[in-house]
Design an enzyme around this catalytic site. Sequence first.
Site, short mmCIF file in Angstrom:
data_model
loop_
_atom_site.label_atom_id
_atom_site.label_comp_id
_atom_site.label_asym_id
_atom_site.label_seq_id
_atom_site.Cartn_x
_atom_site.Cartn_y
_atom_site.Cartn_z
N ASN A 299 0.71 -0.65 -0.19
CA ASN A 299 0.36 0.05 -0.28
C ASN A 299 0.49 1.29 0.05
O ASN A 299 2.15 1.34 0.52
CB ASN A 299 -0.90 -0.14 1.15
CG ASN A 299 -2.20 1.15 1.27
OD1 ASN A 299 -2.32 1.54 0.38
ND2 ASN A 299 -2.62 1.43 2.92
N HIS B 119 1.55 5.07 1.39
CA HIS B 119 0.20 6.26 2.48
C HIS B 119 0.93 7.35 2.72
O HIS B 119 2.18 7.79 2.70
CB HIS B 119 0.39 5.21 3.50
CG HIS B 119 -0.88 6.39 5.09
ND1 HIS B 119 -1.66 6.11 3.99
CD2 HIS B 119 -0.69 6.94 5.23
CE1 HIS B 119 -2.37 6.83 5.43
NE2 HIS B 119 -1.58 7.41 6.23
N GLY C 152 -4.17 -4.76 9.96
CA GLY C 152 -4.56 -3.07 10.64
C GLY C 152 -4.90 -2.29 9.84
O GLY C 152 -3.90 -2.37 8.92
C1 GAR Z 1 -2.38 8.84 -2.69
O1 GAR Z 1 -1.67 10.05 -2.18
C2 GAR Z 1 -2.35 7.16 -1.74
O2 GAR Z 1 -1.63 7.51 -0.74
C3 GAR Z 1 -3.00 7.55 -1.30
O3 GAR Z 1 -4.35 8.43 -2.18
C4 GAR Z 1 -3.45 9.28 -2.90
C5 GAR Z 1 -3.92 7.96 -4.77
O4 GAR Z 1 -3.62 9.21 -5.41
N1 GAR Z 1 -3.69 6.55 -0.26
C6 GAR Z 1 -4.26 6.81 0.83
O5 GAR Z 1 -4.76 8.18 1.54
C7 GAR Z 1 -5.02 5.26 1.14
N2 GAR Z 1 -4.99 5.55 2.52
P1 GAR Z 1 -3.35 9.09 -6.63
O6 GAR Z 1 -4.98 8.23 -7.54
O7 GAR Z 1 -3.67 10.58 -8.09
O8 GAR Z 1 -2.93 8.36 -7.49
#
Ligand code: GAR
Length: 201
Positions: free
Chosen positions: A111, A113, A147
């Site tokens: 993932n 984050h 988690g």
């Molecule tokens: C990214 O910043 C990723 O880390 C986050 O969503 C964004 C996706 O951007 N993920 C989370 O927050 C997961 N909890 P994108 O669709 O422009 O690649």
Amino acid sequence: MLKLVVLISGTGSNLRALLDAIDDSRNSEQPIAAEIVAIGADTPKANLALAAERSIPTFLVQPGDYPDRAAWGDALLEEIQRWEPDVTILSGFMRLVPPRVVDALSPELLNTHPAYLPEFPGAHAVRDAIEAQVSETGATIMIVDNGVDTGPIIAQQRIPIHPEDTQESLHERIKIVERELLTETVRNLALGTINLKEIAA
Ligand code: GAR
């Protein structure tokens, strides 16, 4: 060749950057020996068009089409496993993955984050960092466990928060770093210099 399935919920800009990095590397001295074999989503709002642009197969598994979360997870797992990926990446996949999916795929389930975990876990990491009035946050790539953003960390980097930052401006700067960390992680996985089972042990 490392086979990847990537799951998205939104614009998929980090996925686009990864696709570009893999493509660009093909003509370099250090090609990234990885291929994104399918891109999945949980919502039709996800930018699956970027897969079509590159003739990458897609799948859409929406929770509303199933009686409960577990059934949705089982359908998602079936779609992922059909592609026999070496690693599955949640790249802006904004839903917790049910335990049966995690148990079947982890530690080959990663993932991205937008914070320096364990700081600011959850779905609103960028907003939470700004509201906490801290001077820096970060970006993290980790193995998914059962988690909420608690899995073993593979790579992370600090990012300063500027006084004039909005959620959008900060998130854009975080994404620039996430893209670098994600590409390096995939490169290292393809080279075999990262061993997920060892990290998770
Ligand atoms: C990214 O910043 C990723 O880390 C986050 O969503 C964004 C996706 O951007 N993920 C989370 O927050 C997961 N909890 P994108 O669709 O422009 O690649």
